[in-house]
Write a protein that holds these residues in place. Structure first.
Motif, PDB file in Angstrom:
ATOM      1  N   PRO A 167       0.838  -1.205   0.000  1.00  0.00           N
ATOM      2  CA  PRO A 167       0.000   0.000   0.000  1.00  0.00           C
ATOM      3  C   PRO A 167       0.868   1.248   0.000  1.00  0.00           C
ATOM      4  N   SER A 168       0.410   2.267  -0.720  1.00  0.00           N
ATOM      5  CA  SER A 168       1.167   3.516  -0.699  1.00  0.00           C
ATOM      6  C   SER A 168       0.773   4.318   0.541  1.00  0.00           C
ATOM      7  N   VAL A 169       1.588   5.267   0.871  1.00  0.00           N
ATOM      8  CA  VAL A 169       1.384   6.062   2.074  1.00  0.00           C
ATOM      9  C   VAL A 169       1.332   7.539   1.711  1.00  0.00           C
ATOM     10  N   ALA A 170       0.325   8.230   2.217  1.00  0.00           N
ATOM     11  CA  ALA A 170       0.255   9.688   2.050  1.00  0.00           C
ATOM     12  C   ALA A 170       0.480  10.323   3.412  1.00  0.00           C
ATOM     13  N   GLN A 171       1.268  11.356   3.452  1.00  0.00           N
ATOM     14  CA  GLN A 171       1.621  11.949   4.743  1.00  0.00           C
ATOM     15  C   GLN A 171       0.924  13.280   4.990  1.00  0.00           C
ATOM     16  N   VAL A 172       0.448  13.437   6.213  1.00  0.00           N
ATOM     17  CA  VAL A 172      -0.070  14.713   6.693  1.00  0.00           C
ATOM     18  C   VAL A 172       0.776  15.103   7.909  1.00  0.00           C
ATOM     19  N   VAL A 173       1.136  16.370   7.978  1.00  0.00           N
ATOM     20  CA  VAL A 173       1.975  16.832   9.075  1.00  0.00           C
ATOM     21  C   VAL A 173       1.183  17.815   9.936  1.00  0.00           C
ATOM     22  N   HIS A 213      -5.499  13.971  -1.844  1.00  0.00           N
ATOM     23  CA  HIS A 213      -6.153  13.075  -2.802  1.00  0.00           C
ATOM     24  C   HIS A 213      -5.443  11.732  -2.762  1.00  0.00           C
ATOM     25  N   ILE A 214      -6.178  10.684  -2.429  1.00  0.00           N
ATOM     26  CA  ILE A 214      -5.555   9.357  -2.373  1.00  0.00           C
ATOM     27  C   ILE A 214      -6.443   8.327  -3.055  1.00  0.00           C
ATOM     28  N   LYS A 215      -5.806   7.204  -3.406  1.00  0.00           N
ATOM     29  CA  LYS A 215      -6.576   6.067  -3.910  1.00  0.00           C
ATOM     30  C   LYS A 215      -7.000   5.231  -2.722  1.00  0.00           C
ATOM     31  N   LYS A 216      -8.110   4.514  -2.899  1.00  0.00           N
ATOM     32  CA  LYS A 216      -8.571   3.611  -1.842  1.00  0.00           C
ATOM     33  C   LYS A 216      -7.454   2.608  -1.520  1.00  0.00           C
ATOM     34  N   GLY A 217      -7.221   2.372  -0.259  1.00  0.00           N
ATOM     35  CA  GLY A 217      -6.159   1.454   0.163  1.00  0.00           C
ATOM     36  C   GLY A 217      -4.897   2.163   0.604  1.00  0.00           C
ATOM     37  N   THR A 218      -4.802   3.449   0.260  1.00  0.00           N
ATOM     38  CA  THR A 218      -3.630   4.226   0.689  1.00  0.00           C
ATOM     39  C   THR A 218      -3.685   4.454   2.193  1.00  0.00           C
ATOM     40  N   ILE A 219      -2.532   4.330   2.824  1.00  0.00           N
ATOM     41  CA  ILE A 219      -2.441   4.591   4.265  1.00  0.00           C
ATOM     42  C   ILE A 219      -2.191   6.072   4.465  1.00  0.00           C
ATOM     43  N   GLN A 279      -1.554   6.178  12.055  1.00  0.00           N
ATOM     44  CA  GLN A 279      -1.861   5.718  10.700  1.00  0.00           C
ATOM     45  C   GLN A 279      -3.350   5.447  10.570  1.00  0.00           C
ATOM     46  N   ILE A 280      -3.937   6.060   9.540  1.00  0.00           N
ATOM     47  CA  ILE A 280      -5.359   5.891   9.262  1.00  0.00           C
ATOM     48  C   ILE A 280      -5.481   4.958   8.063  1.00  0.00           C
ATOM     49  N   THR A 281      -6.185   3.843   8.248  1.00  0.00           N
ATOM     50  CA  THR A 281      -6.349   2.892   7.149  1.00  0.00           C
ATOM     51  C   THR A 281      -7.827   2.617   6.925  1.00  0.00           C
ATOM     52  N   GLY A 282      -8.108   2.019   5.794  1.00  0.00           N
ATOM     53  CA  GLY A 282      -9.470   1.560   5.520  1.00  0.00           C
ATOM     54  C   GLY A 282     -10.459   2.658   5.203  1.00  0.00           C
ATOM     55  N   PRO A 300      -9.545  23.558  16.511  1.00  0.00           N
ATOM     56  CA  PRO A 300     -10.438  23.096  15.441  1.00  0.00           C
ATOM     57  C   PRO A 300     -10.264  23.795  14.096  1.00  0.00           C
ATOM     58  N   TRP A 301      -9.381  24.789  14.035  1.00  0.00           N
ATOM     59  CA  TRP A 301      -9.090  25.379  12.727  1.00  0.00           C
ATOM     60  C   TRP A 301      -8.045  24.552  11.967  1.00  0.00           C
ATOM     61  N   MET A 302      -7.488  23.557  12.639  1.00  0.00           N
ATOM     62  CA  MET A 302      -6.595  22.603  11.951  1.00  0.00           C
ATOM     63  C   MET A 302      -7.494  21.578  11.257  1.00  0.00           C
ATOM     64  N   ARG A 303      -7.594  21.683   9.934  1.00  0.00           N
ATOM     65  CA  ARG A 303      -8.560  20.868   9.196  1.00  0.00           C
ATOM     66  C   ARG A 303      -7.947  20.291   7.926  1.00  0.00           C
ATOM     67  N   VAL A 304      -8.372  19.067   7.600  1.00  0.00           N
ATOM     68  CA  VAL A 304      -7.917  18.405   6.387  1.00  0.00           C
ATOM     69  C   VAL A 304      -9.109  17.748   5.704  1.00  0.00           C
ATOM     70  N   LYS A 305      -9.174  17.915   4.390  1.00  0.00           N
ATOM     71  CA  LYS A 305     -10.161  17.181   3.605  1.00  0.00           C
ATOM     72  C   LYS A 305      -9.429  16.094   2.828  1.00  0.00           C
ATOM     73  N   VAL A 306      -9.899  14.847   2.968  1.00  0.00           N
ATOM     74  CA  VAL A 306      -9.289  13.718   2.260  1.00  0.00           C
ATOM     75  C   VAL A 306     -10.277  13.208   1.222  1.00  0.00           C
ATOM     76  N   GLU A 307      -9.848  13.206  -0.026  1.00  0.00           N
ATOM     77  CA  GLU A 307     -10.661  12.673  -1.133  1.00  0.00           C
ATOM     78  C   GLU A 307     -10.112  11.307  -1.510  1.00  0.00           C
ATOM     79  N   VAL A 308     -10.960  10.275  -1.366  1.00  0.00           N
ATOM     80  CA  VAL A 308     -10.528   8.907  -1.681  1.00  0.00           C
ATOM     81  C   VAL A 308     -11.196   8.470  -2.978  1.00  0.00           C
ATOM     82  N   LYS A 309     -10.351   8.071  -3.945  1.00  0.00           N
ATOM     83  CA  LYS A 309     -10.906   7.590  -5.227  1.00  0.00           C
ATOM     84  C   LYS A 309     -10.677   6.110  -5.398  1.00  0.00           C
TER      85      LYS A 309
END
Ligand SMILES: [Cu+2]
Length: 183
Positions: free
Chosen positions: A33-39, A93-99, A157-160, A174-183
């Motif tokens: 699985p590929s990994v996408a990083q958020v800091v 932006h990640i593909k399904k299955g990306t960690i 690590q967020i999976t699934g 709460p102003w620390m926000r991330v939108k994750v788009e899973v394709k």
């Protein structure tokens, strides 16, 4: 043929020996699985934060840039929360299955909490008037919230994640926000 089998046996043994049973199992799959990083970033000022919250709450990593404890609250109350407290990037932006790997490179703890809609966290005075979202309610006395905590210098690590849009915020800031788009 015999040599190949022996080699494989040695490799498998080595992996198991290294505690790599899970990796050995993963070789059955096509690709790792590929990994996408958020800091997670912040600029907490150790002197003023630790005076209120205890020794070592805030580690001094923001060399040359630091926000005093009272100023963080003042800025949030004014509706202009300190941009030094931030998840990067804001949209992933990640593909399904990306960690999704979330690393706290700031000086203090954060949470990476999935919410149905962005809103306030569990510290009212940091919410700039927004109501606490249900997912953050109760703060760390709520196990569901505590589980999303990321301590300084550690990662989660967020999976699934299912296909579609997922929203994450910090229940403290709460102003620390991330939108994750899973394709
Ligand atoms: Cu935070």
């Amino acid at each position: 043929m015999k040599i190949t089998v022996t080699k494989f046996g040695l490799l498998a043994g080595g992996l198991m020996f290294a505690g790599g049973l899970m990796f050995a199992g993963a070789t059955q799959e096509e690709d790792p699985p590929s990994v996408a990083q958020v800091v997670a970033l912040d600029e907490c000022d150790p002197d003023t934060f630790n005076a209120v919250l205890g020794p070592d709450f805030c580690k001094n990593v923001a060399v040359g840039a630091a926000t005093k404890f009272a100023d963080l609250f003042k800025m949030a109350a004014a509706g202009t929360p300190d941009p030094g407290w931030d998840f990067e990037p804001d949209i992933v932006h990640i593909k399904k299955g990306t960690i999704l790997s979330v690393v706290d490179q700031g000086g203090e703890p954060h949470t990476f909490t999935e919410v149905a809609q962005f809103g306030g966290g569990f510290i009212k005075d940091l919410n700039a008037g927004e109501a606490t979202v249900p997912e953050c309610a109760g703060g760390f006395s709520n196990v569901a919230v505590a589980k999303t905590r990321i301590l300084q210098g550690s990662q989660s690590q967020i999976t699934g994640l299912s296909k579609g849009e997922h929203l994450f915020e910090c229940c403290i800031h709460p102003w620390m926000r991330v939108k994750v788009e899973v394709k």
